[in-house]
Design a protein around this motif. Structure first.
Motif, PDB file in Angstrom:
ATOM      1  N   GLN A   1      55.859  14.010  30.238  1.00 38.62           N
ATOM      2  CA  GLN A   1      55.557  14.752  31.462  1.00 38.62           C
ATOM      3  C   GLN A   1      54.075  15.153  31.448  1.00 38.62           C
TER       4      GLN A   1
ATOM      5  N   GLU B   1      51.204  17.295  33.602  1.00 38.31           N
ATOM      6  CA  GLU B   1      50.795  18.196  34.671  1.00 38.31           C
ATOM      7  C   GLU B   1      49.383  17.776  35.069  1.00 38.31           C
TER       8      GLU B   1
ATOM      9  N   THR C   1      47.870  21.638  36.796  1.00 44.11           N
ATOM     10  CA  THR C   1      48.613  22.861  37.090  1.00 44.11           C
ATOM     11  C   THR C   1      47.614  23.965  37.378  1.00 44.11           C
TER      12      THR C   1
ATOM     13  N   ASN D   1      52.446  23.303  39.889  1.00 42.60           N
ATOM     14  CA  ASN D   1      51.981  22.111  39.175  1.00 42.60           C
ATOM     15  C   ASN D   1      52.391  20.853  39.915  1.00 42.60           C
TER      16      ASN D   1
ATOM     17  N   VAL E   1      53.650  17.177  38.733  1.00 42.71           N
ATOM     18  CA  VAL E   1      54.152  16.571  37.498  1.00 42.71           C
ATOM     19  C   VAL E   1      54.467  15.094  37.716  1.00 42.71           C
TER      20      VAL E   1
ATOM     21  N   ARG F   1      55.961  11.695  35.547  1.00 42.22           N
ATOM     22  CA  ARG F   1      56.790  11.462  34.366  1.00 42.22           C
ATOM     23  C   ARG F   1      56.896   9.970  34.072  1.00 42.22           C
TER      24      ARG F   1
END
Length: 389
Positions: free
Chosen positions: A262, A264, A267, A342, A344, A346
């Motif tokens: 993951q 960010e 963020t 944030n 995100v 993945r």
């Protein structure tokens, strides 16, 4: 005319200007940025103002993200020649003459381990510090601070974690948990450059937990592969304050077996008064109740200050890209209270020992809620809407 302004300013009385004007002083920035102020136990806005007026202004401390008396004097030789190291006079001059003369209150290219870029036409100032590992620890619009940098790891920054380890294996641009409010971090800056509207950096980020922490999975304190970013204070077609945040993560090394990576990217930790989170619907363009698949907008309750984030479609993510929000307190008298958003991305697992470079772009809109919604809609029409549920 400029020389007249300098001569006159020598005789300006401190009573003639508000030395704690938001043009030069923000209590949250002052508390969070100056370690000596933190160590003095200053916590409230009133105590910060008193410390600034009785100590900080004379010592040349920086009290807001867009202005620093020391940098102001270093930038302009005429002012340095007139005032020397009289920092209060520098503040008085900026408030009385400098603003009218469109003088900038910082030294371009960096000074004293701080780097600032700006879009003055839209009232936007962004800065990063060595103390916070090159992460953005101040974003000012219309004299209002949008970032809560109470401690390390609480900035506008990049971070990466590996499921199921979470914070136990979590390279973080702004520094680790044990860095806390110290004046340094385990993040190592390789390069940082600030010029005009552009800020670039490359760092080896600190792990959120030190290797000595019994909860950690990492066996060293600093991740040995770079995070880099390019921040530009201008977005195509947008007529209000907006910045492009481009993140680059290097995934490599001896990473323990994981299921999902993951990132960010990025963020943002905001001051406690940013309590309202909503979304801009990608089909209607209207402001709606927050949902994690639509661009998030964080705002104050009166909608006067807002930050919105738009991630264009087609980026390198295996699972759906989403917008997260987190509430960590809304007490205006507690400088540690913050709320966070944030973006995100993945990815599924990479082969162990391989090296991969992941790049992402988001747009961050700043202004009133009306400004931010308009900004996001301009961007989504120019880049295309994501496919969402």
């Amino acid at each position: 005319m400029l020389l007249l302004g300098i001569v006159v300013s020598v005789f300006v009385s401190a009573a003639a200007v508000d030395l704690a004007s938001p043009e030069v002083f923000d209590p949250r920035f002052y508390i969070n940025t100056n370690v000596e102020v933190l160590r003095a136990g200053v916590r409230s806005a009133a105590a910060a103002k008193n410390h600034w007026l009785t100590h900080g202004i004379h010592e040349g401390l920086q009290a807001c993200g867009k202005f620093h008396s020391v940098q102001y004097l270093a930038r302009y030789s005429d002012l340095h020649n007139a005032f020397g190291k009289d920092y209060q006079r520098a503040v008085e001059h900026y408030l009385t003459f400098g603003l009218k003369e469109n003088r900038l209150g910082y030294l371009e290219g960096g000074y004293g381990d701080r780097w600032t870029v700006s879009d003055p036409s839209h009232g936007l100032f962004v800065s990063a510090s060595r103390r916070m590992g090159g992460a953005i620890d101040s974003l000012v619009w219309n004299n209002h601070e949008f970032i809560n940098a109470w401690d390390h790891g609480r900035e506008l920054q990049m971070a990466m974690n590996f499921v199921p380890y979470g914070e136990a294996f979590n390279p973080t641009e702004g520094g680790g948990r044990t860095d806390s409010q110290e004046d340094s971090t385990k993040t190592v800056i390789r390069h940082i450059h600030a010029e005009g509207k552009n800020l670039t950096s490359e760092v080896l980020p600190a792990f959120w937990m030190r290797a000595s922490d019994p909860e950690s999975v990492n066996v060293i304190d600093t991740y040995q592969y770079p995070f880099s970013k390019t921040v530009t204070l201008s977005c195509p077609g947008v007529a209000t304050a907006c910045l492009v945040f481009q993140s680059t993560f290097t995934v490599a090394g001896d990473i323990p077996a994981y299921t999902v990576l993951q990132m960010e990217a990025p963020t943002g930790y905001m001051p406690s008064e940013f309590t309202v989170f909503r979304s801009v619907h990608l089909t209607s363009g209207q402001l709606v109740t927050y949902t994690d698949t639509h661009p998030v907008v964080a705002s104050t309750a009166d909608d006067r200050y807002a930050m919105g984030v738009y991630a264009p479609p087609g980026q390198d993510t295996d699972l759906f890209q989403y917008y997260g929000v987190f509430h960590f307190g809304s007490n205006p008298d507690s400088p540690s209270d913050t709320n966070k958003w944030n973006v995100v991305y993945r990815k599924n697992t990479f082969p162990r020992g391989s090296t991969h470079v992941q790049k992402y772009t988001v747009y961050i809109c700043v202004g009133t809620v009306v400004d931010v919604v308009s900004c996001i809609n301009t961007l989504r029409h120019s880049t295309g809407d994501a496919i969402v549920g």
